[in-house]
Design an enzyme around this catalytic site. Structure first.
Site, mmCIF file in Angstrom:
data_model
loop_
_atom_site.group_PDB
_atom_site.id
_atom_site.type_symbol
_atom_site.label_atom_id
_atom_site.label_comp_id
_atom_site.label_asym_id
_atom_site.label_seq_id
_atom_site.Cartn_x
_atom_site.Cartn_y
_atom_site.Cartn_z
ATOM 1 N N TYR A 16 4.416 39.401 9.670
ATOM 2 C CA TYR A 16 3.573 38.561 10.544
ATOM 3 C C TYR A 16 2.431 39.341 11.164
ATOM 4 O O TYR A 16 2.095 39.131 12.328
ATOM 5 C CB TYR A 16 4.386 37.972 11.704
ATOM 6 C CG TYR A 16 5.512 37.075 11.313
ATOM 7 C CD1 TYR A 16 5.269 35.829 10.751
ATOM 8 C CD2 TYR A 16 6.825 37.467 11.517
ATOM 9 C CE1 TYR A 16 6.317 34.998 10.394
ATOM 10 C CE2 TYR A 16 7.875 36.641 11.171
ATOM 11 C CZ TYR A 16 7.607 35.406 10.620
ATOM 12 O OH TYR A 16 8.637 34.592 10.282
ATOM 13 N N TYR A 146 10.895 24.770 12.640
ATOM 14 C CA TYR A 146 10.808 26.018 11.864
ATOM 15 C C TYR A 146 12.206 26.419 11.417
ATOM 16 O O TYR A 146 13.118 26.502 12.240
ATOM 17 C CB TYR A 146 10.183 27.143 12.696
ATOM 18 C CG TYR A 146 10.215 28.475 11.974
ATOM 19 C CD1 TYR A 146 9.268 28.792 11.000
ATOM 20 C CD2 TYR A 146 11.224 29.413 12.242
ATOM 21 C CE1 TYR A 146 9.319 29.996 10.319
ATOM 22 C CE2 TYR A 146 11.274 30.618 11.561
ATOM 23 C CZ TYR A 146 10.326 30.909 10.604
ATOM 24 O OH TYR A 146 10.372 32.100 9.917
ATOM 25 N N ASP A 252 20.219 23.715 13.004
ATOM 26 C CA ASP A 252 19.807 25.118 12.895
ATOM 27 C C ASP A 252 19.859 25.751 14.288
ATOM 28 O O ASP A 252 18.963 25.557 15.105
ATOM 29 C CB ASP A 252 18.383 25.164 12.313
ATOM 30 C CG ASP A 252 17.817 26.572 12.216
ATOM 31 O OD1 ASP A 252 18.433 27.497 12.787
ATOM 32 O OD2 ASP A 252 16.757 26.750 11.589
ATOM 33 N N LYS A 281 20.558 35.571 13.782
ATOM 34 C CA LYS A 281 19.979 36.211 14.972
ATOM 35 C C LYS A 281 21.015 36.763 15.987
ATOM 36 O O LYS A 281 21.410 37.900 15.877
ATOM 37 C CB LYS A 281 18.998 35.265 15.656
ATOM 38 C CG LYS A 281 17.724 35.066 14.831
ATOM 39 C CD LYS A 281 16.555 34.569 15.646
ATOM 40 C CE LYS A 281 15.276 34.657 14.866
ATOM 41 N NZ LYS A 281 14.734 33.389 14.386
HETATM 42 C C1 LIG Z 1 14.303 32.958 13.001
HETATM 43 C C2 LIG Z 1 14.700 31.624 12.592
HETATM 44 C C3 LIG Z 1 15.022 31.344 11.266
HETATM 45 C C4 LIG Z 1 14.886 32.355 10.152
HETATM 46 O O1 LIG Z 1 15.704 33.455 10.313
HETATM 47 P P1 LIG Z 1 15.350 34.811 9.509
HETATM 48 O O2 LIG Z 1 16.523 35.695 9.760
HETATM 49 O O3 LIG Z 1 14.083 35.328 10.115
HETATM 50 O O4 LIG Z 1 15.180 34.455 8.087
HETATM 51 C C5 LIG Z 1 15.457 30.062 10.957
HETATM 52 N N1 LIG Z 1 15.565 29.117 11.901
HETATM 53 C C6 LIG Z 1 15.276 29.350 13.189
HETATM 54 C C7 LIG Z 1 15.460 28.268 14.192
HETATM 55 C C8 LIG Z 1 14.810 30.601 13.582
HETATM 56 O O5 LIG Z 1 14.466 30.827 14.858
#
Ligand SMILES: *Cc1c(COP(=O)(O)O)cnc(C)c1O
Length: 450
Positions: A16, A146, A252, A281
């Protein structure tokens, strides 16, 4: 030290990043981290105000996690996860299912957030194929959503500067208006909102459910899309809609999971029972990469058959369920119990939210929003018309540079400045960070500066 920065510039392409910016602002060379602080080579300290990209939960270098990793690496570093298994993965699956919505019964591991999403999309799609519903081929998602940077994840994300160049490559999905309260698609004000924006999603699903596999969304907090925070009622209505029209609900929680919104999962705000829950994460408290896609027995059973019937889920990633990552994740969940993390953070959240309000009346601040340990400020050129700053004005970048000088990380998302704080933060550190942020904004956002 200059030598290292020069070598970095010579050999590395950062994520990025417009690499030309590195001439003006080279990446900061970090040597160590402890708690919520990170230190560069001159021992200059920075508060990790965005939890190292929304991952860190219990602070850096937490003893229970480093101990768990050390112990694990002595016995088993890695092994393939097809045909083999191990204790850290089994324990983690059991512990995750313990804290997740109770309808979820199976865990599919991968190694990052995008892969956790890809697995959910492919499972949902193949589920309907396995069930003979071949006409179900589409996903519904939200504007400003996202879900990652791989092609599938980009295909179900909102249109943005991130995925713009790749549009011709993406598979088609149906995008509904998002519950972006500050820029309400129905032009409502908060006080008379009856979640009218839900109609967009509702009418899509009503009309096209026979062709739809599932709905994917980020619950309550659309993070990368601009830290957009929306009411639980929208989420509850969306969940009911998916049940009513027999499409999957893919939640998600890659950014929201593990206490970030004040509860273990944002799903807990509304007794939401998703068909898929995507995690990454914070799962290892941001120490090691790991992804997980949780699902139900109903989905799992649609794949459970003799090999020759082609119902198998032929998908996997090499570092699936890495034992060291899994042991870090098990330790992180232990910390939640031992330190009573979710209860403790409840005592700091009201103070945080209250303090965020002080930004609301400042020049160029259009909106202030918060949930749990996440607070965001949307900057606008004109408070009355909500006219945004132009991309080329790089207002966020200017604040970011100023923040670094002052030892806090205000990494912008376009014109949105935010704090995404570890749950372990102390009130003293929080006050310091908020005061610094206020000072930086006040100094930079003056009419004569802009
Ligand atoms: C960061 C993120 C992703 C992608 O995760 P990566 O480990 O960077 O591939 C997917 N969904 C959400 C909501 C995110 O914040």
């Amino acid at each position: 030290m200059k030598k290292w920065t020069e070598k970095d510039f010579k050999y590395i392409w950062h994520p990025y990043t417009q690499m030309k910016d590195c001439q003006d602002l080279p990446p900061i060379f970090i040597k160590k981290a402890k708690g919520i602080k990170i230190y560069d080579e001159n021992n200059k300290m920075y508060y990790d105000t965005i939890s190292s990209w929304w991952c860190n939960i219990h602070g850096h270098n937490h003893q229970m996690i480093t101990q768990a990793i050390k112990k694990q690496i002595k016995s088993l570093d890695h092994v393939l996860f097809a045909g083999f298994t191990h204790k850290p993965a089994i324990l983690l699956a059991e512990n995750l299912l313990d804290v997740a919505p109770e309808n979820l019964k199976k865990v599919f591991f991968s190694d990052n957030g995008s892969t956790a999403v890809e697995a959910a999309l492919k499972m949902s799609f193949q589920y309907w194929q396995n069930k003979g519903k071949k006409e179900k081929k589409l996903f519904v998602c939200l504007d400003h959503g996202y879900h990652g940077d791989t092609i599938g994840a980009m295909s179900v994300s909102g249109d943005s500067i991130f995925n713009e160049p790749f549009k011709p490559l993406l598979f088609s999905s149906i995008k509904a208006d998002s519950p972006y309260c500050y820029r309400c698609p129905e032009k409502k004000l908060k006080k008379d909102c009856k979640i009218e924006c839900f109609q967009s999603l509702e009418s899509i699903v009503k009309k096209q459910n026979k062709k739809i596999c599932g709905l994917i969304l980020e619950p309550l907090l659309m993070a990368a899309g601009g830290m957009i925070i929306y009411p639980p009622d929208y989420l509850i209505k969306a969940a009911q809609l998916t049940k009513k029209y027999n499409i999957h609900l893919i939640v998600d929680e890659i950014a929201t999971g593990f206490g970030r919104t004040g509860k273990m999962f944002a799903c807990d705000y509304g007794n939401i029972y998703p068909d898929f829950l995507c995690l990454s994460k914070g799962i290892t408290s941001g120490v090691l990469p790991l992804g997980a896609t949780l699902t139900t027995n109903e989905i799992y059973n649609a794949f459970y058959d003799d090999y020759d019937k082609k119902k198998t889920f032929f998908h996997g990633h090499t570092f699936t369920a890495n034992p060291i990552s899994c042991s870090a994740a098990v330790a992180s969940l232990k910390i939640f119990k031992k330190e009573n993390t979710l209860k403790k953070v409840q005592s700091i959240i009201p103070f945080f939210h209250n303090q965020m309000e002080k930004f609301r009346n400042m020049d160029f601040v259009g909106d202030v929003r918060y949930i749990g340990m996440v607070g965001a400020i949307e900057l606008v050129k004109n408070k009355e018309t909500k006219e945004p700053f132009d991309f080329t004005e790089r207002i966020g970048y200017k604040l970011y540079k100023k923040g670094l000088q002052e030892g806090i990380i205000l990494r912008p998302l376009g014109n949105i400045i935010y704090l995404f704080l570890p749950l372990s933060i102390s009130q003293t550190d929080l006050e310091y960070i908020l005061n610094k942020t206020e000072k930086i904004l006040k100094n930079l956002l003056k009419v004569e500066n802009i």
